[in-house]
Every structure is written in structure tokens, then in C-alpha cells.
Write an enzyme that holds these catalytic residues in place. Structure first.
Site, PDB file in Angstrom:
ATOM      1  N   HIS A   1     -16.895 -69.590  47.067  1.00 59.91           N
ATOM      2  CA  HIS A   1     -16.176 -70.869  47.039  1.00 59.91           C
ATOM      3  C   HIS A   1     -17.113 -72.023  47.410  1.00 59.91           C
ATOM      4  CE1 HIS A   1     -12.023 -69.596  46.328  1.00 59.91           C
ATOM      5  NE2 HIS A   1     -12.417 -68.461  46.888  1.00 59.91           N
TER       6      HIS A   1
ATOM      7  N   GLU B   1     -16.554 -75.109  47.250  1.00 58.96           N
ATOM      8  CA  GLU B   1     -15.786 -76.170  47.916  1.00 58.96           C
ATOM      9  C   GLU B   1     -15.500 -75.844  49.376  1.00 58.96           C
ATOM     10  OE1 GLU B   1     -14.584 -73.843  46.096  1.00 58.96           O
ATOM     11  OE2 GLU B   1     -12.468 -73.414  46.494  1.00 58.96           O
TER      12      GLU B   1
ATOM     13  N   CYS C   1     -14.442 -68.256  41.734  1.00 57.10           N
ATOM     14  CA  CYS C   1     -13.736 -67.088  42.287  1.00 57.10           C
ATOM     15  C   CYS C   1     -12.994 -66.348  41.162  1.00 57.10           C
ATOM     16  CB  CYS C   1     -12.822 -67.506  43.431  1.00 57.10           C
ATOM     17  SG  CYS C   1     -12.277 -66.105  44.430  1.00 57.10           S
TER      18      CYS C   1
END
Lengths: 247, 202
Positions: free
Chosen positions: B184, B186, B79
Site C-alpha cells: 500500500h 498510500e 493490492c
């Protein structure tokens, strides 16, 4: 292109998921961590956790649950309920929340949204507005839908976005729990005045309600619901040729 | 050891948890020595570029990171962490980045139709150019989670995937040992974990 998001919402009290109908009758549903994992495995795009605990003990249990969820579920988590200061933002962000939603906190403390947006970025700040028709206008309600603030909702939401909120959850008290579909009239009015993603909440009774929502108001980015998912009334997937969803 | 650089920006708890889920040891660190010892480095980041860059440069962690980049240690920016890899950004003024990849960061509003929401928040499909590096385990059209108003502009040769949001948006980049993802991983479910796993195995 970006997909429409389907977001199950988990109201958590004393370590359990509960669901209010019109915010009143609460039925015990399930373990939040298990339920979150189940939804994530079944295609939920995101999860919302609302902390409806009143006590500080309960708050500790909630953050423990949040931490355990973030260790096991790898989709975005929005956390709301009892957020009244940037300290509260810090508390839940440190436990794995990605976005924090504010409601009563933003009404009581007008600097909360701008302060939080400055510290954590607008993408982190969600204004969750509980809205109900009063006379011939829409009003903002506080304290879980109990108090009429007398504040006109459309202008207020617009102001919150101007102050730095990066997303809006429109929670219609009139349609919540009724299961006859989302509040399209209200959503259309909000979408007309903000340029950030709008999440519809309150009223989903079946999967067709999501399809109607996305077709009638293409500006809405996501649909949020609780009971229809908790009781397995619909599958999370919205299958319609004209609506792009993640499968 | 994989080091996640902690310079006071970003949701490190979720990032750490995601590496645990794929059985890779990570350490969250603000210690320059630990960064110099790491065999892989993650540069996270959220919020505004200027603020993140200021924190990174004043933390004393940019130097060991740049040194490791020159040592050919694989680095993954996520990001705003990806945006920091570039030469500069035009988010609220002009700010210097790490200059590990030539290019700049600018508002997506400048290239997308005005009726689209900003930030882009949500799941969007990847158009992957090459199925190696972080995309070794990925499929064309995999959906990942984006939250951003700015993106990278650079030579096509560095772009490893794009996503469609009214225009082609840079979704990931690679320049030798330097990797970056705008989305993202994750927070992108199993698809995202696959991308992190591929980076761990680079």
C-alpha cells in the site's frame, strides 16, 4: 523480512488525547492530529486511535479528527472504541481508517466479526481483547476494562480468529499503566493458539521492554503503547542487532 | 487528470488524500466516460479477489479500463487492484481477472514456511530490480506496508520488485503501461508517496 512494528496508541475523548493509567486516571495530553503527525514523522509504524467518547456529539468530533488525521498521515490507522455494528465499521472506514478493532461489540454481538470480515476482509478486522487474571485463569473484560465477562480469554481469542479476525491486540489490564513490561505469560499463551499477527499492549515503561518482548516471544508482531511515547520517555526506534525494525 | 476507479472496494479516502499530499489532482469516479478521459488510472482494491472481480466486472468499469490499457494509458493497480490485472486467481475457487498481465494469483501459504503469520501484515523491504517507472524516486531496501495473504505468480520479466517473507514474494509488476504494487503506497509514509509521485510522472 518483515519488521517488528512499534505502535503508539491515542485514546481520544472530546477531541483530545488522553491516557488512562489502569484505565482510570486520565490526563490531558495533546491534539490527536498533531500527535499523530509527530509520531508518523518519528518512525511510528502504525497508529491506533481509540474513541473513548460516550456521547454522539463526541463521536462526530472523533470522526472529524480521524478524517483530518488520514489527510495528513500516511501510515496505517486502526480505529477502535464504540464499534458495535458493521455500520460503525463503515463510519470509520469512510473517514480513513484501515483497520477496525472490536472488543465489547464482539462480546455483545457474536456475528459482528464474521459479518465484518465478509464485508471488508479479515485484514480489516482486529480483535482487541482486554484481559485480566481472575483466580487461576485469564478473563475477557468489557466496557474499557470495567466488566468481568467471565469468558475465558485464550479460547475466546482463538474463536474470534476462527471467525475472521485478522489481527489480535492483547491488552493486559494487569500490566497496563504499571510500566514494568509487557505481560509475557499471557502473550505466550495467545501466540500459541493463533496464526495471525499478535500485538502486545499494556505495560511498556521503557524501550528495553520492547526489546525483551520481541526477544522472549519472537511470535509477537508488534508492541503498542501510549504514555511512554506521549511523554517522550523513549524514542520510537528500537535499536537492537537481533530485532529487525524499520528505520 | 488521474482517475481512481470506484467500484465499491477499498479505502479511497486515504488514497485520494495521499495524491493531494503530493499535489496531484485526482478524481474518484464510477463514470466510464471519466475513465476514458483520464490520462492515468488507479485501480484500488482490498478484500477477497472473487468479490472484487465480481464488483469490477458488474460495475461496467472493466471495459473502459481495458480500453484505456490498450490506449497505452498508464494504469496502477494497488493490492487486490494489482492482483486483478492478472489472468486469474485461485483465492476461494478460480476467478477471472482483467488479463492485462499474463499470470495468476495464489496463496503465499503455498510457498512460505508454515510458522510464518498469514496474512503478511507490516513493513517489509523491497528488492528493486530497476530504478525506473514507479521506483524512479526509490532506494534499494525501502520499507513499504503490506497486508496480504495472496500474491502474483508470473514471468520474471514482469516483476519489478520482490520482498522476502520466508520466500521471494512478488511486490510489484510492470508490463509496458500496466503497473501493479502488492503493498500500500498510500500507507507507506514518504517512501510510498515517492512511488505514487513517480507513477504520476510516468
Amino acid at each position: 523480512m518483515i519488521t517488528k512494528r512499534i505502535i503508539p496508541c491515542l485514546d481520544v475523548r472530546n477531541g483530545r488525547v488522553v491516557k488512562g493509567v489502569n484505565f482510570k486516571e486520565l490526563n490531558d495530553v495533546n491534539s490527536p492530529v498533531e500527535l499523530a503527525k509527530f509520531y508518523s514523522d518519528n518512525g511510528a509504524d502504525e497508529l491506533v486511535f481509540y474513541d473513548i467518547t460516550a456521547s454522539s456529539d463526541g463521536r462526530k468530533i472523533f470522526t472529524d479528527i480521524l478524517r483530518e488525521t488520514a489527510q495528513n498521515v500516511f501510515i496505517p490507522l486502526t480505529v477502535g472504541g464504540g464499534i458495535s455494528s458493521v455500520k460503525d465499521f463503515e463510519r470509520v472506514l469512510g473517514c480513513g481508517a484501515d483497520k477496525v478493532s472490536v472488543n465489547t461489540g464482539a462480546i455483545n454481538n457474536p456475528s459482528l466479526i464474521p459479518e465484518a470480515a465478509k464485508l471488508y476482509g479479515s485484514q480489516c478486522v482486529v480483535i482487541s481483547a482486554d484481559i485480566k487474571r481472575v483466580g487461576n485463569q485469564f478473563n475477557i473484560f468489557a466496557r474499557g476494562g470495567r466488566d468481568d465477562t467471565g469468558i475465558e480469554a485464550i479460547e475466546w481469542v482463538k474463536k474470534c480468529v476462527g471467525n475472521g479476525a485478522g489481527e489480535v491486540v492483547v491488552n493486559s489490564i494487569d500490566t497496563d499503566g504499571v510500566k514494568k513490561g509487557f505481560d509475557l505469560e499471557l502473550l505466550e499463551k495467545i501466540c500459541a493458539v493463533v496464526n495471525v499477527p499478535v500485538i502486545a499492549s499494556g505495560g511498556a515503561g521503557c524501550i528495553e521492554d520492547f526489546i525483551t518482548l520481541f526477544k522472549k516471544i519472537p511470535d509477537v508482531s508488534a508492541g503498542l503503547a501510549a504514555s511512554i511515547f506521549h511523554f517522550g520517555e523513549v524514542k520510537i526506534y528500537v535499536k537492537d542487532n537481533n530485532i529487525l525494525v524499520r528505520l | 487528470m488521474i482517475a481512481i476507479i470506484n467500484y465499491g472496494v477499498g479505502n479511497l479516502f486515504s488514497l485520494q488524500s495521499s495524491f493531494k499530499a503530493i499535489n496531484f489532482d485526482v478524481v474518484i469516479t464510477s463514470n466510464p466516460d471519466e475513465i476514458l478521459k483520464a490520462d492515468k488510472i488507479i485501480l484500488p482494491g482490498v478484500g477477497a479477489f472473487g468479490d472484487a472481480a465480481e464488483k469490477l466486472f458488474s460495475s461496467g468499469l472493466a471495459e473502459p479500463l481495458i480500453e484505456q490499457a490498450h490506449n497505452k494509458i498508464p494504469i496502477l493497480g494497488i493490492c487486490v487492484g494489482m492482483q486483478l490485472l492478472f489472468t486469474k486467481s485461485f483465492e476461494f475457487g478460480e476467478h477471472k481477472g482483467l488479463n492485462l498481465i499474463p499470470g495468476y494469483v495464489d496463496a503465499i501459504a503455498k510457498i512460505i514456511p508454515s510458522d510464518l503469520k498469514i496474512p503478511q501484515i507490516g513493513w517489509n523491504a523491497l528488492d528493486i530490480k530497476k530504478f525506473d517507472g514507479v521506483f524512479k524516486n526509490s532506494k534499494q531496501g525501502d520499507f513499504v506496508y503490506f497486508v496480504h495473504s495472496y500474491s502474483a505468480f508470473c514471468d520474471e520479466k514482469y516483476i519489478t520488485s520482490t520482498t522476502e517473507y520466508g520466500a521471494k514474494i512478488t511486490a510489484s509488476v510492470q508490463h509496458e503501461n500496466i503497473f501493479g504494487v502488492q503493498f500500500h503506497p498510500e500507507k507507506s509514509g514518504d517512501v510510498g508517496l515517492n512511488i505514487l509521485k513517480a507513477f504520476c510522472e510516468v
